[in-house]
Design a protein around this motif. Structure first.
Motif, short mmCIF file in Angstrom:
data_model
loop_
_atom_site.label_atom_id
_atom_site.label_comp_id
_atom_site.label_asym_id
_atom_site.label_seq_id
_atom_site.Cartn_x
_atom_site.Cartn_y
_atom_site.Cartn_z
N ASP A 256 41.35 -40.38 19.12
CA ASP A 256 40.36 -39.50 19.16
C ASP A 256 39.31 -40.15 19.92
O ASP A 256 38.21 -39.83 18.99
N ILE A 257 38.44 -41.65 20.61
CA ILE A 257 37.88 -42.13 20.67
C ILE A 257 37.73 -42.39 22.41
O ILE A 257 38.38 -42.34 22.64
N GLU A 258 36.38 -41.56 22.68
CA GLU A 258 36.01 -41.99 23.84
C GLU A 258 34.08 -41.92 23.34
O GLU A 258 33.64 -41.64 23.50
N VAL A 259 33.91 -43.08 25.28
CA VAL A 259 33.16 -42.99 26.19
C VAL A 259 32.73 -42.81 26.95
O VAL A 259 33.77 -42.60 27.51
N TRP A 260 31.15 -42.57 27.47
CA TRP A 260 30.81 -42.32 28.67
C TRP A 260 29.97 -43.05 28.78
O TRP A 260 28.58 -43.03 28.40
N ASP B 167 17.38 -34.91 30.40
CA ASP B 167 16.22 -35.33 30.77
C ASP B 167 16.12 -36.51 31.32
O ASP B 167 16.06 -37.55 30.34
N GLY B 168 15.65 -37.55 32.56
CA GLY B 168 15.24 -38.49 33.26
C GLY B 168 16.54 -39.18 34.01
O GLY B 168 16.58 -39.96 34.67
N TYR B 169 17.72 -38.14 33.86
CA TYR B 169 19.10 -38.68 34.23
C TYR B 169 19.72 -38.06 34.73
O TYR B 169 20.15 -36.89 33.87
N LYS B 170 20.38 -37.54 36.16
CA LYS B 170 21.38 -37.12 36.63
C LYS B 170 22.21 -37.78 37.91
O LYS B 170 21.80 -38.52 38.31
N GLY B 171 23.15 -37.84 37.16
CA GLY B 171 24.32 -38.66 38.41
C GLY B 171 26.02 -38.80 37.92
O GLY B 171 26.51 -38.47 36.59
N THR C 71 39.52 -48.37 27.95
CA THR C 71 40.49 -47.91 29.27
C THR C 71 39.61 -46.64 30.53
O THR C 71 39.40 -45.64 29.37
N TYR C 72 39.34 -46.84 31.32
CA TYR C 72 39.35 -45.51 32.68
C TYR C 72 40.39 -44.76 32.36
O TYR C 72 40.93 -44.44 32.75
N THR C 73 39.45 -43.11 32.58
CA THR C 73 40.72 -42.22 32.45
C THR C 73 39.54 -41.26 33.40
O THR C 73 40.48 -40.81 34.21
N SER C 74 38.40 -40.88 33.75
CA SER C 74 37.40 -40.36 34.64
C SER C 74 36.00 -40.34 34.80
O SER C 74 35.95 -41.02 34.19
N THR C 75 35.89 -39.98 35.79
CA THR C 75 34.49 -39.47 36.19
C THR C 75 33.52 -38.13 35.90
O THR C 75 34.42 -37.39 36.39
N ARG C 76 33.08 -38.00 36.00
CA ARG C 76 32.51 -36.93 35.19
C ARG C 76 30.62 -37.01 35.77
O ARG C 76 29.83 -37.95 36.24
N GLU C 77 29.84 -35.70 35.57
CA GLU C 77 29.50 -35.94 35.92
C GLU C 77 28.27 -35.11 35.35
O GLU C 77 28.45 -34.11 35.07
N VAL C 78 26.85 -35.12 35.15
CA VAL C 78 26.22 -35.06 34.20
C VAL C 78 23.93 -34.94 34.05
O VAL C 78 24.09 -35.24 34.91
#
Length: 275
Positions: free
Chosen positions: A227-231, A193-197, A183-190
């Motif tokens: 307490d399980i979360e995935v980005w 090396d190799g990825y920014k967004g 289930t979607y909860t939020s959006t983050r910026e990360v």
């Protein structure tokens, strides 16, 4: 061996974090992950491959490091391949080998568009009689643990937001059948090396279906685990998302799998699914 037993649900999720792929104008993925438990780095994983809108292949190598390696000497290698058809990930082949200082076990699974045709486990499980049987119906329309981490997003939907997260993954690893509801909860910026967004943050619930032991304490723990979360990071060309970070409460404490390097590059090749 306390670390191995305490981390077994976490290791299962780590194995599922095999994100590497290869398919029509494929996007090549090169990734490295750090694995930590209660603040201590205990392992690492490397993945490479490619994914397109039509097919994928995946390969992952994961191992314990440092003190954890000294105690357990665990190493896991896996590979998966299949098709992506009308926004559905359809695995055709899956294999994994898990080795410790004491033994090695290999699982091979043949599928046809997500339907299990054959499973070979070597050496065979010794506790099969005390596990809940997996029915034939429960082996249809499934994902292997590796394929489950390649998540197609419906055409026309954004790769970041609810459309990235909201789904239920029916997973079968050749032994255990379970669902992961996201289930979607939020959006983050990360930034690594190799990825920014941006990445989509998803809450995850584990639902056991079959294949686990009747008296499994770890299965009961996971079923009650909030307490399980995935980005999830977007791969634009293939219109899929893949894990960037996993957080999971284990019976030994909080564990994390974090991308420390994630390179996404067009391959210029066309990938066809293996049959």
């Amino acid at each position: 061996m306390r670390i191995v037993s305490a981390c077994s649900p976490f290791i299962a999720v780590l194995v599922a974090t095999a994100l590497v792929v290869t398919p029509a104008a494929a996007e090549v993925i090169l990734a490295r992950y750090a694995v930590s438990l209660v603040g201590f780095r205990i392992g690492e994983a490397s993945a490479h491959g490619a994914v397109s809108a039509a097919a994928y292949r995946v390969a992952l190598d994961a191992r314990l490091t440092g003190l954890a390696e000294w105690l357990a000497h665990m190493r896991i290698a896996l590979a998966s391949s299949g098709e992506i058809r009308r926004g559905n990930v359809l695995p055709n082949a899956y294999a994994t080998t898990a080795a410790t200082s004491r033994d090695t076990r290999t699982v091979r699974m043949a599928l046809e568009a997500g339907n299990v045709r054959a499973v070979d486990i070597s050496p065979p499980l010794e506790d099969e009689s005390i596990r809940i049987p997996v029915s034939s119906a429960e082996k249809h329309n499934v994902l292997d643990p590796t394929s489950a981490l390649i998540m197609a997003v419906p055409a026309g939907e954004p790769l970041v937001g609810p459309s990235a997260c909201d789904r239920t993954l029916p997973i079968y690893d050749g032994v255990v059948r379970f669902d992961l509801t996201m289930t979607y909860t939020s959006t983050r910026e990360v930034s690594v090396d190799g990825y920014k967004g941006p990445v989509s943050v998803c809450a995850v619930r584990y639902k056991p279906i079959a294949g686990h032991r009747y008296d499994s304490r770890s299965t009961r723990f996971m079923a009650q685990n909030h307490d399980i979360e995935v980005w999830l990071a977007p791969i634009a060309r293939a219109h899929v998302v893949i894990p960037f970070h996993i957080g999971l409460r284990t019976m030994a404490g909080m564990a994390y799998v974090d991308a420390v390097e994630l390179h996404l590059e067009p391959s210029g090749r066309t990938l066809k699914a293996d049959r």
